[in-house]
Design an enzyme around this catalytic site. Structure first.
Site, short mmCIF file in Angstrom:
data_model
loop_
_atom_site.label_atom_id
_atom_site.label_comp_id
_atom_site.label_asym_id
_atom_site.label_seq_id
_atom_site.Cartn_x
_atom_site.Cartn_y
_atom_site.Cartn_z
N GLY A 104 34.77 -28.85 -19.85
CA GLY A 104 34.64 -28.49 -21.11
C GLY A 104 34.96 -29.86 -22.10
O GLY A 104 35.27 -31.08 -21.59
N GLY A 161 35.56 -26.65 -16.42
CA GLY A 161 34.28 -25.81 -16.73
C GLY A 161 32.90 -26.01 -15.84
O GLY A 161 32.28 -24.96 -15.53
N GLU A 169 43.39 -29.08 -14.82
CA GLU A 169 44.14 -28.69 -15.94
C GLU A 169 45.47 -28.87 -16.17
O GLU A 169 45.94 -29.45 -17.27
CB GLU A 169 44.13 -27.10 -16.25
CG GLU A 169 42.77 -26.81 -16.45
CD GLU A 169 41.53 -26.68 -15.18
OE1 GLU A 169 40.39 -26.66 -15.33
OE2 GLU A 169 42.34 -26.79 -14.13
N ASP A 183 41.32 -22.26 -15.77
CA ASP A 183 40.49 -21.12 -16.36
C ASP A 183 39.24 -21.08 -15.71
O ASP A 183 38.93 -21.22 -14.51
CB ASP A 183 40.66 -21.41 -17.95
CG ASP A 183 39.76 -22.27 -18.34
OD1 ASP A 183 39.70 -23.51 -17.61
OD2 ASP A 183 39.37 -22.45 -19.45
#
Length: 362
Positions: free
Chosen positions: A65, A125, A148, A156
């Site tokens: 992301g 992502g 992360e 995620d």
């Protein structure tokens, strides 16, 4: 249509190219929405028999992301929480994640072949855009991972679902150390399906225009390289099967293998809060009945992270100031209260993601 993602249709293919090469094709909200819209249209279009996803440039499919945007939003959320005017799920990043996770789930259930070339860097992502697809191709240049915990965040985009389903405890090792998986590792761990040398990718993409994905890929796929992680699975399983991060670290430190000792050092450099939340997330995802169920919990955790000190501090240290010296709060695993971890899993009421797996397809 934004030129940050190129979307076209030709020869029965829906073509998606992430087009931010200077940012290693980092994903933002408009890009996620454009991809989701195209996939929905093509699902009902008889002229489209398969989807092909690639990344522009030489560096990778997608580095994750847009972290700087998340950093700025997280700082604002922390300030709003202090003032009492706080609703993280309605922030720009909260809305982005909602639509991104809807996209991840949709990819996982896509009714047509979804061919994705995971060449180069595929992180965060980028895993969400690739790891749930039906035809996932890696090359000798692939570096796949969920980084992360190194920025005070938690895996995620359905990453906990994939990580919790690797052989043994490989997923826990990858998540807690932020280890990068090679092509062989990614295939062994269930993040990819086929190995194609990078110099054969152009020919493969051309072949997809005239042949069905299974046929085209079979012409170019080679035996996957050996997995270094599988070769180390004995100590990985023995250490990461522990119930707490503290015990995992103790077991790693007690092992004779230098790689295990290095893993302990790597884990201890990450956010203590993020590590504990990540381990619980992985265990919960392992028991989840569907990708959608895992994504619903990931959304709770991600929204909670937006108000955390460690997410802001981790991005600052790694990406903004680049001093590589994050000051985590708390600084040690033993100082993280159980209630702080519990708070990440609190229900969101009207802000819940509420994804539901199709009946009979969980």
């Amino acid at each position: 249509m934004s030129d940050e993602v190129l979307i076209s249709q030709r020869d029965g293919l829906g073509l998606i190219t992430l087009n931010r090469p200077k940012a290693i094709n980092a994903l933002n909200h408009p890009m996620a929405l454009a991809i989701l819209t195209a996939l929905r249209e093509w699902a009902d279009d008889d002229e489209v028999r398969a989807v092909v996803v690639t990344g522009a440039g030489e560096r990778g499919l997608c580095a994750g992301g847009d972290i700087v945007a998340i950093y700025n939003d997280a700082k604002d959320n922390a300030a709003q929480e202090e003032s009492g005017s706080h609703r993280a799920a309605d922030s720009a990043t909260g809305r982005f994640w909602r639509d991104e996770y809807i996209l991840n789930a949709y990819i996982g259930r896509y009714p047509k072949p979804y061919v994705v070339v995971m060449d180069g860097i595929v992180m965060g992502g980028g895993v969400g855009l690739s790891g749930h697809g039906s035809h996932r191709i890696v090359t000798e240049r692939s570096k796949v991972g969920m980084p992360e915990t190194g920025i005070g965040f938690i895996p995620d985009v359905g990453g906990t679902y994939l990580l919790s389903r690797t052989p043994g405890e490989i997923g826990a090792h990858v998540a807690l150390t932020t280890a990068r998986m090679s092509a062989g590792d990614a295939i062994a761990a269930g993040f990819a399906d086929y190995f194609v040398p990078s110099d054969q990718i152009p020919a493969l993409l051309e072949a997809l225009h005239t042949a069905e994905p299974d046929v085209a890929i079979a012409k170019f796929a080679q035996q996957a390289p050996e997995s270094g992680l599988v070769a180390q699975q004995d100590w990985i399983d023995a250490c990461y099967s522990a119930d707490t991060v503290e015990e995992i670290v103790a077991r790693l430190q007690a092992r004779p293998e230098p790689a295990a000792n290095q893993a302990a050092t790597d884990v201890l450099s990450k956010s203590p809060v993020a590590l504990k939340v990540t381990l619980r997330s992985l265990r919960n995802a392992g028991a989840a009945a569907s990708l959608e169920e895992a994504l619903n919990e990931e959304y709770r955790v991600s929204v909670a992270s937006l108000s955390s000190h460690d997410l802001v501090e981790g991005i600052r240290a790694q990406v903004v100031d680049k001093d590589r010296n994050p000051r985590w709060q708390p600084a040690a695993l033993a100082d993280v209260p159980a209630g702080q971890v519990d708070a990440y899993f609190a229900e969101l009421g009207d802000d819940e993601l509420n994804l539901v797996a199709p009946e009979g397809n969980r």
